[in-house]
Design a protein around this motif. Sequence first.
Motif, PDB file in Angstrom:
ATOM      1  N   ALA A  25       0.835  -1.207   0.000  1.00  0.00           N
ATOM      2  CA  ALA A  25       0.000   0.000   0.000  1.00  0.00           C
ATOM      3  C   ALA A  25       0.868   1.255   0.000  1.00  0.00           C
ATOM      4  CB  ALA A  25      -0.927  -0.001   1.214  1.00  0.00           C
ATOM      5  N   ASP A  26       1.982   1.220   0.741  1.00  0.00           N
ATOM      6  CA  ASP A  26       2.912   2.353   0.730  1.00  0.00           C
ATOM      7  C   ASP A  26       3.513   2.542  -0.660  1.00  0.00           C
ATOM      8  OD1 ASP A  26       2.683   3.046   3.468  1.00  0.00           O
ATOM      9  OD2 ASP A  26       4.072   1.446   4.008  1.00  0.00           O
ATOM     10  N   PHE A  27       3.810   1.430  -1.318  1.00  0.00           N
ATOM     11  CA  PHE A  27       4.363   1.538  -2.671  1.00  0.00           C
ATOM     12  C   PHE A  27       3.330   2.131  -3.623  1.00  0.00           C
ATOM     13  CE2 PHE A  27       5.134  -0.058  -6.954  1.00  0.00           C
ATOM     14  CZ  PHE A  27       6.418   0.421  -7.165  1.00  0.00           C
ATOM     15  N   ASP A  28       2.098   1.666  -3.527  1.00  0.00           N
ATOM     16  CA  ASP A  28       1.050   2.205  -4.394  1.00  0.00           C
ATOM     17  C   ASP A  28       0.873   3.702  -4.186  1.00  0.00           C
ATOM     18  OD1 ASP A  28       0.635  -0.358  -5.360  1.00  0.00           O
ATOM     19  OD2 ASP A  28      -1.079  -0.761  -4.048  1.00  0.00           O
ATOM     20  N   ALA A  29       0.954   4.141  -2.923  1.00  0.00           N
ATOM     21  CA  ALA A  29       0.831   5.574  -2.628  1.00  0.00           C
ATOM     22  C   ALA A  29       2.008   6.345  -3.228  1.00  0.00           C
ATOM     23  CB  ALA A  29       0.759   5.797  -1.119  1.00  0.00           C
ATOM     24  N   LEU A  30       3.184   5.766  -3.191  1.00  0.00           N
ATOM     25  CA  LEU A  30       4.364   6.398  -3.779  1.00  0.00           C
ATOM     26  C   LEU A  30       4.179   6.580  -5.284  1.00  0.00           C
ATOM     27  CD1 LEU A  30       8.054   5.341  -3.035  1.00  0.00           C
ATOM     28  CD2 LEU A  30       7.309   5.931  -5.323  1.00  0.00           C
ATOM     29  N   VAL A  31       3.729   5.527  -5.954  1.00  0.00           N
ATOM     30  CA  VAL A  31       3.537   5.603  -7.407  1.00  0.00           C
ATOM     31  C   VAL A  31       2.512   6.673  -7.761  1.00  0.00           C
ATOM     32  CG1 VAL A  31       2.706   4.338  -9.436  1.00  0.00           C
ATOM     33  CG2 VAL A  31       4.255   3.222  -7.820  1.00  0.00           C
ATOM     34  N   ALA A  32       1.415   6.697  -7.011  1.00  0.00           N
ATOM     35  CA  ALA A  32       0.367   7.677  -7.291  1.00  0.00           C
ATOM     36  C   ALA A  32       0.890   9.104  -7.120  1.00  0.00           C
ATOM     37  CB  ALA A  32      -0.836   7.432  -6.387  1.00  0.00           C
ATOM     38  N   ARG A  33       1.637   9.331  -6.044  1.00  0.00           N
ATOM     39  CA  ARG A  33       2.163  10.681  -5.797  1.00  0.00           C
ATOM     40  C   ARG A  33       3.190  11.067  -6.863  1.00  0.00           C
ATOM     41  NH1 ARG A  33       1.730  15.747  -4.905  1.00  0.00           N
ATOM     42  NH2 ARG A  33       3.154  16.706  -3.383  1.00  0.00           N
ATOM     43  N   ALA A  34       4.054  10.135  -7.232  1.00  0.00           N
ATOM     44  CA  ALA A  34       5.047  10.419  -8.269  1.00  0.00           C
ATOM     45  C   ALA A  34       4.366  10.799  -9.577  1.00  0.00           C
ATOM     46  CB  ALA A  34       5.958   9.214  -8.472  1.00  0.00           C
ATOM     47  N   HIS A  35       3.357  10.039  -9.952  1.00  0.00           N
ATOM     48  CA  HIS A  35       2.654  10.327 -11.205  1.00  0.00           C
ATOM     49  C   HIS A  35       1.951  11.678 -11.142  1.00  0.00           C
ATOM     50  CE1 HIS A  35       2.545   5.804 -12.474  1.00  0.00           C
ATOM     51  NE2 HIS A  35       3.727   6.350 -12.619  1.00  0.00           N
ATOM     52  N   ASP A  36       1.404  12.009  -9.964  1.00  0.00           N
ATOM     53  CA  ASP A  36       0.781  13.328  -9.813  1.00  0.00           C
ATOM     54  C   ASP A  36       1.786  14.459 -10.050  1.00  0.00           C
ATOM     55  OD1 ASP A  36      -1.670  12.235  -9.225  1.00  0.00           O
ATOM     56  OD2 ASP A  36      -1.497  12.480  -7.057  1.00  0.00           O
ATOM     57  N   LEU A  37       3.046  14.201  -9.697  1.00  0.00           N
ATOM     58  CA  LEU A  37       4.099  15.195  -9.843  1.00  0.00           C
ATOM     59  C   LEU A  37       4.779  15.135 -11.208  1.00  0.00           C
ATOM     60  CD1 LEU A  37       5.704  14.850  -6.296  1.00  0.00           C
ATOM     61  CD2 LEU A  37       4.485  16.857  -7.157  1.00  0.00           C
ATOM     62  N   GLY A  38       4.301  14.249 -12.074  1.00  0.00           N
ATOM     63  CA  GLY A  38       4.881  14.131 -13.403  1.00  0.00           C
ATOM     64  C   GLY A  38       6.131  13.286 -13.468  1.00  0.00           C
ATOM     65  N   LEU A  39       6.368  12.458 -12.467  1.00  0.00           N
ATOM     66  CA  LEU A  39       7.550  11.604 -12.418  1.00  0.00           C
ATOM     67  C   LEU A  39       7.199  10.173 -12.790  1.00  0.00           C
ATOM     68  CD1 LEU A  39       8.998  12.859  -9.017  1.00  0.00           C
ATOM     69  CD2 LEU A  39      10.038  13.241 -11.261  1.00  0.00           C
ATOM     70  N   LYS A  40       7.971   9.580 -13.699  1.00  0.00           N
ATOM     71  CA  LYS A  40       7.870   8.152 -13.954  1.00  0.00           C
ATOM     72  C   LYS A  40       8.549   7.403 -12.813  1.00  0.00           C
ATOM     73  CE  LYS A  40       6.270   8.778 -18.243  1.00  0.00           C
ATOM     74  NZ  LYS A  40       4.897   8.437 -18.659  1.00  0.00           N
ATOM     75  N   VAL A  41       8.160   6.141 -12.634  1.00  0.00           N
ATOM     76  CA  VAL A  41       8.723   5.325 -11.553  1.00  0.00           C
ATOM     77  C   VAL A  41       9.373   4.080 -12.145  1.00  0.00           C
ATOM     78  CG1 VAL A  41       8.255   4.011  -9.452  1.00  0.00           C
ATOM     79  CG2 VAL A  41       7.011   6.135  -9.899  1.00  0.00           C
TER      80      VAL A  41
END
Length: 547
Positions: free
Chosen positions: A92-108
Amino acid sequence: MTNMERAERMAIGADAEWWRGAVIYQIYPRSYQDSNGDGIGDLAGITQRLPHIASLGADAIWISPFFTSPMKDFGYDVSDYCDVDPMFGSLADFDALVARAHDLGLKVMIDLVLSHTSDQHSWFKESRVSRGNPKSDWYVWAEPKGDGTPPNNWLSIFGGSAWQWDTRREQYYLHNFLTSQPDLNLHHEPVQEALLDVARFWLARGVNGFRLDTINFYFADKYLRDNPALPPELRNNTIAPSVNPYNHQLHLFDKNQPENLEFLRKFRAVLAPYNAAAVGEVGDAQRGLEIMAEYTSGGDKVQMCYPFEMLQPARLTAGLLVETFGRMNEVAPDAWPCWAYSNHDVIRHVTRWGLTDAAARMYTVLLLTLRGSVCLYQGEELALPEADISFDELQDPYGIEFWPEFKGRDGCRTPMVWQVDNAQGGFSTGKPWLPVTAPHLGRAVAAQEADPTSMLHHYRRALAFRRAHPVLRDGDLVQMRAEGNLALFQRRGDETLFCAFNLGEGEVATHLPPGTWRAIGQDLGAVMAQQGEVHLGPWGFCLMQQE
């Protein structure tokens, strides 16, 4: 490529090309930000600090392994590919990280370690039980020689034989790294399918790509032939420290096998539906650029490779730069490199090359004007030097094995420094797993944010300059040459840029090419040409745009 063609490519789904020329920021999760006070960085901490990375202007992040692991090699020994180690958080922490990164325009991008697992992985636990169980062929097992010694002369990067005796099967298993990191047998098709399923699992969770650890180690010679000796004059310590006997062999058979090409085609097919990308780490002192060419050619294998030419101990000179690009143009003209000066495995380049701040600024601009993608390692934007770690503070088994001639990798893995007002540098409220050293505190993010002339702001301006000139992202690099310490080249596409860099401490001068040029990059410290002549002081550089 014209602006219209570039716009059309973006409009018709060329997001599949997002990796070309991208700036990728590497995060070592144990050392980025601790969110719960246990002294170890975690996924929630990374999420907290993503705005910092976005503010740099990076395109993507690469997160070193965070999978379930006994941590004998700090996550590069995986015991469960499809879960998060509790010290780093949860899925769940990883999913939150991906979502926040994408919101900021960052690929993961995440780090996949496919050449080996931990000896605590369920696959290996089953494989070692007997010679006839369903996973008996999932790892590289071999009979001893008649005298009981290992099957061949292969050596581990971490020292000693690459073979470990197992009393259960009364056979040796291969480990190119620690004895607790047995090598998978990718000649066995079910192993390949299991690894491809790992990639599918993370792609379905939203990752945009992978950094593939030790990509050229996936296959070993099926006949287990001995490696030949490498003549002393050809030994090169860019892959292993000079005190390591690993450098005494030409590694013809323990890695770099041709079967890897077909597996990489399968891997690329898994990536394609997701517009995902992969960058492979090519660990080879003799054939790194040739292997990069093999692995990135044809558009059906990995998109990029991460060669070691700029991670070497010797400072990058104008001559070495020209030699590297000359060799690449000869053996790998269509290959796409991902350049880096520093990462989690080498001494930070500011220390390794003995750079002043002025030299570090010049090298930053040079990196961002070269053809290829770029990896920046956490703290590089602060010009952090290598931390001085005492033997009793060491965590790295590599350093413990070869101390004191080689001090290991802990000096580049110490915690990121965010604040100057506490001994932990804002990394943790607890005792960090590695110490925060005093020289780092003065270079903390907060201190550099307040100083518009700082290295942090220089990196932001340099990345903004790269974005403002798309030719730096995917244009051609031509007419590269060296004049003593002066490196000269042009970038050509829908615009033409002339770049001159003084990679030395003396004064240098050259002439502009024919044509009309205007100065650019003055906010980076670029020197303006005067009446067609370029005069550069120590570590100076000139950037010009053809009108």
